[in-house]
Design an enzyme around this catalytic site. Structure first.
Site, short mmCIF file in Angstrom:
data_model
loop_
_atom_site.label_atom_id
_atom_site.label_comp_id
_atom_site.label_asym_id
_atom_site.label_seq_id
_atom_site.Cartn_x
_atom_site.Cartn_y
_atom_site.Cartn_z
N LYS A 211 9.42 -5.22 -0.67
CA LYS A 211 8.78 -4.31 -1.63
C LYS A 211 9.43 -4.52 -2.99
O LYS A 211 10.66 -4.70 -3.07
CB LYS A 211 8.97 -2.86 -1.15
CG LYS A 211 8.31 -1.80 -2.02
CD LYS A 211 8.44 -0.40 -1.41
CE LYS A 211 7.78 0.67 -2.26
NZ LYS A 211 7.88 2.02 -1.67
N SER B 275 3.59 4.83 -1.13
CA SER B 275 3.65 3.85 -2.17
C SER B 275 3.84 2.42 -1.66
O SER B 275 3.62 1.47 -2.41
CB SER B 275 4.82 4.17 -3.11
OG SER B 275 6.06 4.12 -2.43
N SER C 234 6.20 7.29 2.16
CA SER C 234 5.72 5.99 1.70
C SER C 234 5.89 4.82 2.65
O SER C 234 5.37 3.74 2.37
CB SER C 234 6.40 5.62 0.39
OG SER C 234 5.76 6.28 -0.66
N1 GLN Z 1 3.34 10.15 -1.86
C1 GLN Z 1 4.59 10.75 -2.16
C2 GLN Z 1 4.79 10.79 -3.66
O1 GLN Z 1 3.88 10.47 -4.34
C3 GLN Z 1 5.70 10.01 -1.50
C4 GLN Z 1 6.01 8.74 -2.15
C5 GLN Z 1 7.16 8.03 -1.51
O2 GLN Z 1 7.50 8.29 -0.37
N2 GLN Z 1 7.77 7.15 -2.27
O3 GLN Z 1 5.79 11.16 -4.15
#
Ligand code: GLN
Length: 484
Positions: free
Chosen positions: A76, A151, A175
């Protein structure tokens, strides 16, 4: 070769069925052929990968190579990679070339793993759909008009689309698990402190945790064996032995007590998702696990608490991007103030700016107690719910997210609808617990994820249950249309 699991690739490499160079060339050619469809990979490190593969082949020939030696992976783009652009999905870091590797990247490199490149992601890991990336959205290989989740949507889509056998990812509020669910693969968020955060670009430091994505639980175990380590460069990393996560996969699940939280089956859960998860629970019961209804009474407070704590920490973490030290700088600033202001307005996207504003507001002197202090108290209550539940059960199982992959743009103008994507995953980050998602069904041709939550440092037991589930189901072996 792209349909082999990592476990099978390890065997193939060790028995010289194929070389790491052949394997690496195969995945690189898949990336060049299919990535246009998915936009999952934003940097390809072909030359470096082939060099690493050659070295891996030499190590394999000598006979004493580590387990994952020669296996290709994607990282990532939140993990710093020495000499390779690390953008975090943002214009702000579009020109950032780190001078060092994140510990996670380093661990894999030492083990002889071949990095194929870096995956697309929501900007600074803020999002659930990959629509906030500066590099454009990632498409879900199961339905290219739908989001892959976020994400870590690039990592999930790359694994689902067979552009790599596995990938690294991070999870602050869901995420790893949510995109794994939406793309029909397996993904694991370890206990907070299990994997080093050093060199992983910070979003919300008390919640961020790195973990593996692959098609099977067995592969996640292999990757976690390498990712998890004590690291004195991360003061929140826990000094604790790393068990062999592959060793306990074949234990029976007979007699395992599985808590099913009633709050995870409430209004808002898609009926198709609910049916798939209930069927999976019945499969686990048929394998001898005991289902116990439990309650996590403060579940509905997890999203509101998270959307105070995560933006608060993000606003502090992201203050370093000021155009002075590295990253984007606006053109022709008139003075210092103008430089800060325009650099941050031009370099950050809308969602990131929204979070910085919310976070700064919540931390301001007049509102700190009302918002941040309160959210921390709620966080404690949520943690206590889990502590109480784990007095009676070994694992907790439920849906990973409320519905299957949704269409691009469908939640675009409603941030709160987007925030609810993580309604079942956020609580574990607030409590610091491990969680994983494995594929457990299909709705409207799109995958559904089953979430398994473990007690602190009980990743081995989660992986054991997930692996046993994958012995009696075949959801994890299915491939999106067009992949053969
Ligand atoms: N969807 C959540 C956010 O927007 C979690 C994102 C994540 O786990 N990095 O913060």
């Amino acid at each position: 070769m792209h349909n082999y699991t990592i476990a099978e690739l390890v065997k193939g490499l060790q028995s010289k069925q194929f070389s790491s160079v052949e394997l690496t060339q195969h995945f690189l050619s898949r990336i060049s052929q299919f990535n246009d469809q998915y936009n999952a990979v934003i940097t390809v490190t072909a030359d470096q990968a082939l060099q690493a593969a050659q070295l891996a082949d030499q190590r394999l020939a000598m006979g004493s190579a580590p387990a994952l030696c020669g296996v290709p992976l994607l990282h990532k783009d939140i993990f710093c990679t020495k000499g390779v652009r690390t953008s975090c999905g943002s214009k702000m870091l579009d020109n950032f070339i780190p001078p060092y590797n994140a510990t996670v990247v380093e661990n894999f490199e030492q083990a002889g793993v071949v990095m194929l490149g870096k995956t697309n992601m929501d900007e600074f890991a803020m999002g659930s759909s990959n629509e906030t990336s500066f590099y454009g959205p990632v498409k879900n290989p199961w339905a290219t008009d739908c989001v892959p989740g976020g994400s870590s949507g690039g990592s999930a889509a790359a694994v689902a689309g067979r552009l790599a056998p596995g990938a690294t990812a991070t999870d602050t509020g869901g995420s790893i698990r949510q995109p794994a669910a939406l793309c029909g693969i397996s993904g694991l968020k370890p206990t907070y402190g299990r994997v080093s955060r050093w060199g992983m670009i910070a979003f919300a430091s008390s919640l961020d945790q790195a973990g593996p994505m692959a098609r099977t639980a067995e592969d996640c175990a292999l990757l976690l064996n390498c990712m998890a380590s004590f690291d004195d460069k991360d003061s929140t990393c826990v000094d604790r032995d790393v068990p062999d996560y592959s060793a306990s996969l074949n234990k029976t699940v007979k007699g395992l007590r599985i808590g099913v939280p009633k709050e995870y089956f409430s209004e808002g859960l898609h009926p198709g998702t609910e049916a798939a998860v209930k069927k999976a629970l019945a499969d686990l019961e048929a394998q001898g696990a005991e289902l116990v209804e439990i309650s996590l009474p403060n579940s509905d407070l997890s999203v509101p608490a998270y959307y105070v704590i995560a933006p608060a920490e993000a606003s502090a973490n992201l203050s370093r991007f000021d155009g002075v030290k590295y990253g984007y700088r606006c053109e022709n600033p008139k003075d210092l103030q103008d430089m800060y202001c325009r650099t941050r307005s031009e370099g950050f996207g809308e969602e990131v700016q929204r979070r910085i504003l919310i976070g700064t507001y919540c931390l301001s002197a007049g509102y700190y107690d009302a918002y941040y202090g309160k959210a921390q108290q709620v966080r404690k209550l949520i943690e206590q719910d889990f502590v109480n539940a784990f007095k009676d059960v070994d694992l907790i199982v439920g849906p990973t997210c409320p519905s299957p992959a949704f269409k691009f743009g469908s939640k675009g103008d409603d941030p709160v609808a987007m925030y609810l994507e993580d309604i079942y995953t956020i609580a574990t980050n607030l409590a610091g617990l491990p969680g994983m998602s494995v594929p457990c069904g299909m709705v409207e041709g799109k995958p559904v994820g089953l979430q398994i939550i473990g007690n602190y440092f009980d990743e081995a037991r989660m992986l054991n249950l997930a692996h046993q589930f994958q012995q009696v189901t075949d959801w994890h072996t299915q491939a999106p249309e067009g992949i053969s």
